[in-house]
Design an enzyme around this catalytic site. Structure first.
Site, short mmCIF file in Angstrom:
data_model
loop_
_atom_site.label_atom_id
_atom_site.label_comp_id
_atom_site.label_asym_id
_atom_site.label_seq_id
_atom_site.Cartn_x
_atom_site.Cartn_y
_atom_site.Cartn_z
N CYS A 138 8.48 -0.41 0.97
CA CYS A 138 8.20 -1.99 1.52
C CYS A 138 9.26 -2.55 0.39
CB CYS A 138 6.84 -2.22 1.23
SG CYS A 138 5.05 -1.58 2.06
N CYS A 471 5.38 -4.49 -4.82
CA CYS A 471 5.41 -3.61 -4.77
C CYS A 471 5.60 -2.64 -3.98
CB CYS A 471 3.81 -2.83 -5.68
SG CYS A 471 3.05 -3.62 -3.70
#
Length: 487
Positions: A138, A471
């Site tokens: 991500c 994250c």
């Protein structure tokens, strides 16, 4: 080990159950921040003598859409090309002025494995401009940007286009490994007898398709399960998560209606209508959110479809330049890209150097709590110095667990080797234009959205420093300090 860790985390100082209500109310009641007047700040600049200044000139993105909707018949490079063309149109950038193009993506289309190259050629860039694709879950477009910053810092380039794309409406589904082996053997077979023998060996089990993995290869962990456990470890309730999700959608709707999401470009989808705005922003009510059942840990989990980010199609692109080059070309930069850290799984103190899957699984979504203090220390700043926070909202529970960790002396001392906490961000500065829960989360494209949003909010609100944190799978993450360009 996992149960020991969760029990130790429960030793964190107790948090007021009304934590989310208070923070959400404060943020919603201060929606006037969306229209804040620009105020002059007198903070020090992070510029250093002899160090090249690198600036964000512009950032754009396609509308982020729920997968399986208007973009369903496209391919990833179509979205990436649209973002690149939107950037060219918005900046009037000469196509031959770009030195390098870098794109991030996570689930790759096998026909266009280097989507950066295919998209750049489709957008009209010269085939003489090198382009490559990066993947880091991500934070893939975050890594694309930091790679570009590195190239400029090293003096190899002056002008970089970085971006990211994700297309969840169509993912590669493979034949089973047995079937693939049989098909490859058929391709090598030299006689009819060999071919018939191989065809005769095919069984029903060979025809079972192989879907892209939801769980991580190394930990066998899914993000949703990790978020549920992380929320439980830090005492984040279902109510708090639903309230945060409602906050995200409400603020995103306000920002969208106020025309503040100016990075979104219109995109004429071939054979369909022109898309001009995100379609996942859906303010609801606490009563409606409470009706949803747990999505991962059943029946007692707290993570639901509504307090999780949804599968999204979309692409983003940013123009990054050395300040000298930007000014020479007549551009007015939006922000300086200052300090940045890429984080990897490493627990400390009472955990020693454990890297077992049980320990790492709990920390998969925990990098903002580690990255924020680290990048602040590198920049010589404190939380109070930051005017704008943009954290990636993978799950409401994940975000709130990170915020509670940042506000815990115990966590700072036990897990980070710090003397004291850095503190949680003030919620009147936090994700005020919505976040991934509401705007959407195309895995490879979110990082550029975060950075561009910080730059735009700094301009709108008159702040000087912004902080991005995100994250990523594998227990990795990214954090960056951004400084407003003098206006």
């Amino acid at each position: 080990m996992a149960s020991m860790l969760m029990n130790s985390l429960r030793c964190c100082p107790p948090v007021n159950p009304a934590w989310a209500v208070q923070y959400a109310t404060r943020s919603l009641s201060t929606s006037v921040q969306l229209h804040a007047q620009v105020q002059t700040k007198s903070k020090k600049t992070l510029a250093k003598p002899g160090v090249k200044n690198i600036v964000l000139v512009e950032g754009v993105r396609t509308p982020f859409l729920l997968s399986g909707t208007t973009y369903a018949d496209l391919m990833p490079h179509d979205l990436a090309r649209a973002a690149l063309q939107g950037l060219l149109h918005k900046t009037s950038l000469p196509k031959d002025a770009v030195d390098y193009i870098i794109y991030g993506t996570v689930i790759q289309e096998v026909k266009t494995s280097n989507v950066a190259r295919e998209a750049s050629l489709g957008a009209g860039f010269s085939d003489k401009i090198p382009s490559h694709t990066v993947t880091m879950a991500c934070i893939s477009s975050n890594v694309a940007m930091t790679t570009g910053v590195g190239l400029i810092t090293a003096g190899q380039c002056d002008t970089i286009v970085a971006g990211g794309v994700e297309f969840m409406s169509d993912v590669p589904i493979r034949h089973s490994r047995k079937m693939r082996k049989t098909m490859l053997a058929l391709n090598r077979a030299k006689t009819l007898g060999q071919r018939l023998s191989l065809i005769g060996s095919i069984r029903m089990a060979h025809l079972t398709p192989e879907l892209p993995a939801v769980a991580e290869f190394s930990t066998a962990e899914t993000m949703g399960h990790s978020a549920d456990r992380l929320a439980a470890a830090f005492g984040v309730t279902r109510l708090e998560q639903d309230e945060f999700a409602l906050r995200s959608h409400t603020l995103a709707k306000q920002a969208q209606d106020a025309g503040l999401l100016s990075d979104v470009i219109s995109f004429k989808v071939p054979g369909r209508d022109t898309v001009a705005k995100d379609n996942g922003i859906r303010p609801s009510s606490m009563e409606q959110l409470a009706k949803l059942k747990p999505a991962f840990i059943k029946p007692h989990g707290t993570v639901t479809a509504a307090n999780s980010s949804f599968l999204t199609d979309g692409a983003s692109a940013v123009l990054i330049m050395s300040e000298e080059k930007a000014l020479a070309m007549g551009y007015k930069p939006k922000a300086y890209l200052r300090y940045s850290v890429i984080l990897t799984p490493k627990t400390s103190c009472c955990l020693g150097d454990y890297s077992s899957s049980m320990v790492m699984s709990l920390f998969l979504l925990f990098r903002p709590a580690y990255g924020t203090p680290k990048v602040l220390a590198r920049a010589g700043l404190t939380m109070d110095d930051i005017d704008v926070f943009e954290f990636h909202e993978a799950f409401a529970g994940q975000i709130m667990a990170n915020l509670k960790a940042l506000d815990s002396d115990w966590f700072a001392q036990t897990y980070m080797g710090r003397k004291a906490k850095v503190g949680a961000p003030a919620m009147e500065k936090f994700n005020l234009w919505g976040g991934s829960l509401s705007l959407g989360h195309p895995f490879g494209a979110t990082g550029c959205r975060l950075v561009t949003t910080v730059a735009h909010r700094l301009l709108k609100e008159g702040g000087q420093y912004g902080l991005v944190a995100a994250c990523a799978a594998g227990g990795q993450g990214h954090a960056m300090v951004i400084e407003a360009y003098p206006q």
